[in-house]
Motif scaffolding. Structure first.
Motif, PDB file in Angstrom:
ATOM      1  N   CYS A  36      51.437 -41.857 -10.484  1.00 27.71           N
ATOM      2  CA  CYS A  36      51.768 -40.525 -10.994  1.00 27.71           C
ATOM      3  C   CYS A  36      52.660 -39.837  -9.969  1.00 27.71           C
ATOM      4  O   CYS A  36      52.537 -40.084  -8.763  1.00 27.71           O
ATOM      5  CB  CYS A  36      50.502 -39.699 -11.258  1.00 27.71           C
ATOM      6  SG  CYS A  36      49.389 -39.522  -9.839  1.00 27.71           S
ATOM      7  N   ASP A  56      55.671 -37.329 -13.969  1.00 29.06           N
ATOM      8  CA  ASP A  56      55.827 -38.665 -14.527  1.00 29.06           C
ATOM      9  C   ASP A  56      54.575 -39.482 -14.233  1.00 29.06           C
ATOM     10  O   ASP A  56      53.877 -39.223 -13.246  1.00 29.06           O
ATOM     11  CB  ASP A  56      57.051 -39.346 -13.892  1.00 29.06           C
ATOM     12  CG  ASP A  56      57.569 -40.523 -14.705  1.00 29.06           C
ATOM     13  OD1 ASP A  56      56.945 -40.864 -15.731  1.00 29.06           O
ATOM     14  OD2 ASP A  56      58.588 -41.114 -14.306  1.00 29.06           O
ATOM     15  N   GLU A  57      54.298 -40.452 -15.084  1.00 26.81           N
ATOM     16  CA  GLU A  57      53.216 -41.396 -14.846  1.00 26.81           C
ATOM     17  C   GLU A  57      53.550 -42.684 -15.581  1.00 26.81           C
ATOM     18  O   GLU A  57      54.341 -42.686 -16.537  1.00 26.81           O
ATOM     19  CB  GLU A  57      51.863 -40.841 -15.302  1.00 26.81           C
ATOM     20  CG  GLU A  57      51.772 -40.581 -16.784  1.00 26.81           C
ATOM     21  CD  GLU A  57      50.370 -40.219 -17.240  1.00 26.81           C
ATOM     22  OE1 GLU A  57      50.209 -39.967 -18.447  1.00 26.81           O
ATOM     23  OE2 GLU A  57      49.423 -40.197 -16.427  1.00 26.81           O
ATOM     24  N   TYR A  58      52.925 -43.757 -15.139  1.00 27.02           N
ATOM     25  CA  TYR A  58      53.216 -45.054 -15.762  1.00 27.02           C
ATOM     26  C   TYR A  58      52.087 -46.008 -15.415  1.00 27.02           C
ATOM     27  O   TYR A  58      51.519 -45.948 -14.322  1.00 27.02           O
ATOM     28  CB  TYR A  58      54.545 -45.603 -15.236  1.00 27.02           C
ATOM     29  CG  TYR A  58      54.954 -46.933 -15.834  1.00 27.02           C
ATOM     30  CD1 TYR A  58      55.437 -47.013 -17.133  1.00 27.02           C
ATOM     31  CD2 TYR A  58      54.850 -48.110 -15.090  1.00 27.02           C
ATOM     32  CE1 TYR A  58      55.803 -48.230 -17.680  1.00 27.02           C
ATOM     33  CE2 TYR A  58      55.229 -49.334 -15.624  1.00 27.02           C
ATOM     34  CZ  TYR A  58      55.706 -49.385 -16.921  1.00 27.02           C
ATOM     35  OH  TYR A  58      56.081 -50.599 -17.464  1.00 27.02           O
ATOM     36  N   ASN A 140      47.078 -34.714 -22.869  1.00 17.01           N
ATOM     37  CA  ASN A 140      47.422 -35.912 -23.629  1.00 17.01           C
ATOM     38  C   ASN A 140      47.967 -37.041 -22.762  1.00 17.01           C
ATOM     39  O   ASN A 140      48.406 -38.062 -23.269  1.00 17.01           O
ATOM     40  CB  ASN A 140      48.443 -35.570 -24.712  1.00 17.01           C
ATOM     41  CG  ASN A 140      49.776 -35.123 -24.116  1.00 17.01           C
ATOM     42  OD1 ASN A 140      49.811 -34.400 -23.121  1.00 17.01           O
ATOM     43  ND2 ASN A 140      50.874 -35.543 -24.714  1.00 17.01           N
ATOM     44  N   THR A 141      47.961 -36.879 -21.444  1.00 20.49           N
ATOM     45  CA  THR A 141      48.452 -37.915 -20.544  1.00 20.49           C
ATOM     46  C   THR A 141      47.326 -38.871 -20.157  1.00 20.49           C
ATOM     47  O   THR A 141      46.145 -38.578 -20.381  1.00 20.49           O
ATOM     48  CB  THR A 141      49.043 -37.288 -19.269  1.00 20.49           C
ATOM     49  OG1 THR A 141      48.021 -36.518 -18.612  1.00 20.49           O
ATOM     50  CG2 THR A 141      50.214 -36.375 -19.607  1.00 20.49           C
ATOM     51  N   SER A 196      60.265 -33.011 -16.232  1.00 18.62           N
ATOM     52  CA  SER A 196      59.013 -33.712 -16.470  1.00 18.62           C
ATOM     53  C   SER A 196      59.154 -34.655 -17.652  1.00 18.62           C
ATOM     54  O   SER A 196      59.718 -34.315 -18.686  1.00 18.62           O
ATOM     55  CB  SER A 196      57.892 -32.698 -16.727  1.00 18.62           C
ATOM     56  OG  SER A 196      56.704 -33.379 -17.057  1.00 18.62           O
ATOM     57  N   VAL A 198      56.450 -35.839 -19.075  1.00 18.28           N
ATOM     58  CA  VAL A 198      55.235 -35.682 -19.850  1.00 18.28           C
ATOM     59  C   VAL A 198      55.337 -34.418 -20.696  1.00 18.28           C
ATOM     60  O   VAL A 198      56.004 -33.469 -20.337  1.00 18.28           O
ATOM     61  CB  VAL A 198      53.978 -35.626 -18.951  1.00 18.28           C
ATOM     62  CG1 VAL A 198      53.862 -36.887 -18.129  1.00 18.28           C
ATOM     63  CG2 VAL A 198      54.012 -34.411 -18.043  1.00 18.28           C
ATOM     64  N   ARG A 199      54.664 -34.449 -21.838  1.00 22.05           N
ATOM     65  CA  ARG A 199      54.723 -33.331 -22.774  1.00 22.05           C
ATOM     66  C   ARG A 199      53.488 -32.471 -22.593  1.00 22.05           C
ATOM     67  O   ARG A 199      52.367 -32.960 -22.585  1.00 22.05           O
ATOM     68  CB  ARG A 199      54.791 -33.845 -24.216  1.00 22.05           C
ATOM     69  CG  ARG A 199      54.953 -32.773 -25.275  1.00 22.05           C
ATOM     70  CD  ARG A 199      55.326 -33.414 -26.594  1.00 22.05           C
ATOM     71  NE  ARG A 199      54.337 -34.379 -27.013  1.00 22.05           N
ATOM     72  CZ  ARG A 199      53.264 -34.094 -27.759  1.00 22.05           C
ATOM     73  NH1 ARG A 199      53.048 -32.842 -28.129  1.00 22.05           N
ATOM     74  NH2 ARG A 199      52.413 -35.027 -28.113  1.00 22.05           N
ATOM     75  N   ARG A 200      53.702 -31.175 -22.432  1.00 21.93           N
ATOM     76  CA  ARG A 200      52.570 -30.255 -22.233  1.00 21.93           C
ATOM     77  C   ARG A 200      51.835 -30.044 -23.543  1.00 21.93           C
ATOM     78  O   ARG A 200      52.428 -29.741 -24.566  1.00 21.93           O
ATOM     79  CB  ARG A 200      53.050 -28.895 -21.709  1.00 21.93           C
ATOM     80  CG  ARG A 200      53.617 -28.961 -20.311  1.00 21.93           C
ATOM     81  CD  ARG A 200      53.812 -27.566 -19.778  1.00 21.93           C
ATOM     82  NE  ARG A 200      54.506 -27.555 -18.509  1.00 21.93           N
ATOM     83  CZ  ARG A 200      54.693 -26.471 -17.789  1.00 21.93           C
ATOM     84  NH1 ARG A 200      54.249 -25.302 -18.226  1.00 21.93           N
ATOM     85  NH2 ARG A 200      55.328 -26.516 -16.643  1.00 21.93           N
TER      86      ARG A 200
END
Length: 201
Positions: A36, A56-58, A140-141, A196, A198-200
């Motif tokens: 992350c 970001d994350e993966y 949602n992450t 970002s 990722v979606r808030r």
């Protein structure tokens, strides 16, 4: 901050960060590799704290795929530091170095986070930051879902395998305790194209 879009001349909001850092969990037999990336925002919360925002994350179980995304995305997000457990997992640092050298890529060398991998202490810090609204993690992450499902009993049963995303955050949060950000002329990320992924929610 706002910049003008060169294509249509309209103003657009630009997020600025004092620094960006990555937390890493190596892949294992029962868990994928995960990282992350958080940015320390150039603004303050209602109690005067600078918030950390997930950028970001993966996750991926295959080492080469994981390394490739890790190298590309830490570079894109201008990460100043990446944290991983090197003491208990020494082979991964060598594997990452070989991967980078073989492909002639630039990459951060991870810092060892083994000194501050205390999930009990980190959970208290994380809850405090969430209460202060100084930790921005969409629900949602991958990370948001893991944090929402941890119970006290879970902490006692191999959390590094079951909650690999949460452990990556533990490493990152710990880094700001052990290596606090200090303002100087060279570590301000502002006015760069960092957004970002990722979606808030």
């Amino acid at each position: 901050l706002f910049q003008f879009d060169p294509k249509n001349g309209k103003p657009r909001r630009v997020e600025t960060y004092h620094t960006t850092r990555a937390g890493i969990s190596w892949p294992g037999l029962d868990s994928p590799g995960y990282f992350c990336i958080f940015g320390l925002k150039d603004e303050r919360t209602f109690i005067g704290k600078k918030p950390l925002e997930l950028l970001d994350e993966y996750e991926h179980p295959i080492l080469d795929d994981f390394f490739e995304r890790l190298v590309i995305r830490t570079k894109k997000n201008l990460c100043a530091m990446a944290l991983a457990n090197l003491e208990n997992y020494p082979g991964f640092e060598d594997s990452l170095r070989w991967f980078v050298d073989e492909r002639k890529m630039d990459s951060l060398r991870p810092y060892d986070s083994s000194e501050f991998e205390n999930l009990n202490h980190a959970t208290v810090l994380i809850n405090q930051k969430l209460h202060e609204e100084s930790l921005i993690i969409p629900k949602n992450t991958i990370l948001g879902r893991q944090l929402g499902s941890i119970t006290p009993d879970d902490v006692r049963e191999k959390p590094e395998e079951r909650f690999y995303a949460a452990m990556a955050l533990v490493r990152l949060i710990g880094s700001f305790e052990y290596y606090p950000w200090r303002k100087n002329s060279s570590n301000f990320v502002g006015f760069t194209n960092i957004t970002s992924r990722v979606r808030r929610v």
